[in-house]
Motif scaffolding. Structure first.
Motif, PDB file in Angstrom:
ATOM      1  N   TRP A 166      -0.217  -7.905  10.617  1.00  0.00           N
ATOM      2  CA  TRP A 166      -0.751  -9.260  10.856  1.00  0.00           C
ATOM      3  C   TRP A 166       0.301 -10.262  10.224  1.00  0.00           C
ATOM      4  O   TRP A 166       0.367 -11.499  10.958  1.00  0.00           O
ATOM      5  CB  TRP A 166      -2.191  -9.428  10.163  1.00  0.00           C
ATOM      6  N   PHE A 167       0.661 -10.096   9.216  1.00  0.00           N
ATOM      7  CA  PHE A 167       1.997 -10.974   8.545  1.00  0.00           C
ATOM      8  C   PHE A 167       3.091 -11.114   9.468  1.00  0.00           C
ATOM      9  O   PHE A 167       3.564 -12.031   9.692  1.00  0.00           O
ATOM     10  CB  PHE A 167       2.320 -10.401   7.133  1.00  0.00           C
ATOM     11  N   LEU A 168       3.448  -9.888  10.174  1.00  0.00           N
ATOM     12  CA  LEU A 168       4.562 -10.023  11.091  1.00  0.00           C
ATOM     13  C   LEU A 168       4.390 -10.843  12.211  1.00  0.00           C
ATOM     14  O   LEU A 168       5.242 -11.682  12.601  1.00  0.00           O
ATOM     15  CB  LEU A 168       4.903  -8.528  11.428  1.00  0.00           C
ATOM     16  N   ALA A 169       2.976 -10.632  12.681  1.00  0.00           N
ATOM     17  CA  ALA A 169       2.678 -11.215  13.975  1.00  0.00           C
ATOM     18  C   ALA A 169       2.652 -12.852  13.666  1.00  0.00           C
ATOM     19  O   ALA A 169       3.032 -13.887  14.478  1.00  0.00           O
ATOM     20  CB  ALA A 169       1.169 -11.123  14.321  1.00  0.00           C
ATOM     21  N   ALA A 170       2.268 -13.204  12.372  1.00  0.00           N
ATOM     22  CA  ALA A 170       2.023 -14.685  11.965  1.00  0.00           C
ATOM     23  C   ALA A 170       3.381 -15.286  12.005  1.00  0.00           C
ATOM     24  O   ALA A 170       3.705 -16.257  12.098  1.00  0.00           O
ATOM     25  CB  ALA A 170       1.138 -14.791  10.826  1.00  0.00           C
TER      26      ALA A 170
ATOM     27  N   PRO B 295      -2.490  -3.284  -3.306  1.00  0.00           N
ATOM     28  CA  PRO B 295      -1.549  -3.030  -2.699  1.00  0.00           C
ATOM     29  C   PRO B 295      -1.655  -3.460  -1.107  1.00  0.00           C
ATOM     30  O   PRO B 295      -3.152  -3.582  -0.860  1.00  0.00           O
ATOM     31  CB  PRO B 295      -1.111  -1.713  -2.527  1.00  0.00           C
ATOM     32  N   GLN B 296      -0.933  -4.069  -0.507  1.00  0.00           N
ATOM     33  CA  GLN B 296      -1.286  -4.516   0.922  1.00  0.00           C
ATOM     34  C   GLN B 296      -1.552  -3.344   1.806  1.00  0.00           C
ATOM     35  O   GLN B 296      -0.763  -2.394   1.794  1.00  0.00           O
ATOM     36  CB  GLN B 296      -0.059  -5.301   1.447  1.00  0.00           C
ATOM     37  N   SER B 297      -2.432  -3.485   2.793  1.00  0.00           N
ATOM     38  CA  SER B 297      -2.653  -2.451   3.883  1.00  0.00           C
ATOM     39  C   SER B 297      -1.563  -2.515   4.736  1.00  0.00           C
ATOM     40  O   SER B 297      -0.862  -3.591   5.135  1.00  0.00           O
ATOM     41  CB  SER B 297      -4.114  -2.409   4.471  1.00  0.00           C
ATOM     42  N   ALA B 298      -1.442  -1.554   5.830  1.00  0.00           N
ATOM     43  CA  ALA B 298      -0.629  -1.371   6.921  1.00  0.00           C
ATOM     44  C   ALA B 298      -0.901  -2.451   7.947  1.00  0.00           C
ATOM     45  O   ALA B 298      -0.223  -3.188   8.527  1.00  0.00           O
ATOM     46  CB  ALA B 298      -0.510  -0.104   7.346  1.00  0.00           C
ATOM     47  N   THR B 299      -2.270  -2.762   8.258  1.00  0.00           N
ATOM     48  CA  THR B 299      -2.882  -3.531   9.048  1.00  0.00           C
ATOM     49  C   THR B 299      -2.608  -5.113   8.449  1.00  0.00           C
ATOM     50  O   THR B 299      -2.153  -5.912   9.340  1.00  0.00           O
ATOM     51  CB  THR B 299      -4.128  -3.412   9.064  1.00  0.00           C
ATOM     52  N   ALA B 300      -2.389  -5.356   7.292  1.00  0.00           N
ATOM     53  CA  ALA B 300      -2.253  -6.688   6.692  1.00  0.00           C
ATOM     54  C   ALA B 300      -0.696  -7.026   6.887  1.00  0.00           C
ATOM     55  O   ALA B 300      -0.547  -8.184   7.163  1.00  0.00           O
ATOM     56  CB  ALA B 300      -2.559  -6.775   5.449  1.00  0.00           C
TER      57      ALA B 300
END
Length: 58
Positions: free
Chosen positions: A36-40, A28-33
């Motif tokens: 980072w995906f949102l920012a990208a 599963p994806q972490s909250a931090t990832a």
């Protein structure tokens, strides 16, 4: 060389059999990832808007 491999494969048939494929289990994806995906994604949209404005002016 091929002859040696054939001799080994016939002498030791257990070595000739491949192991069964085991499917990888996705992690599963972490909250931090996700942040980072949102920012990208926002950076990509901003750059696309900048290119649009530059090309439209031409």
């Amino acid at each position: 060389m091929l002859r040696i491999v054939a001799i080994i494969a016939t002498t030791f048939p257990a070595l000739a059999h491949a192991e069964a494929f085991q499917r990888p289990i996705p992690q599963p994806q972490s909250a931090t990832a996700e942040w980072w995906f949102l920012a990208a994604s926002l950076a990509l949209l901003a750059s696309l808007l900048a290119v649009h404005l530059l090309v439209r002016r031409r």
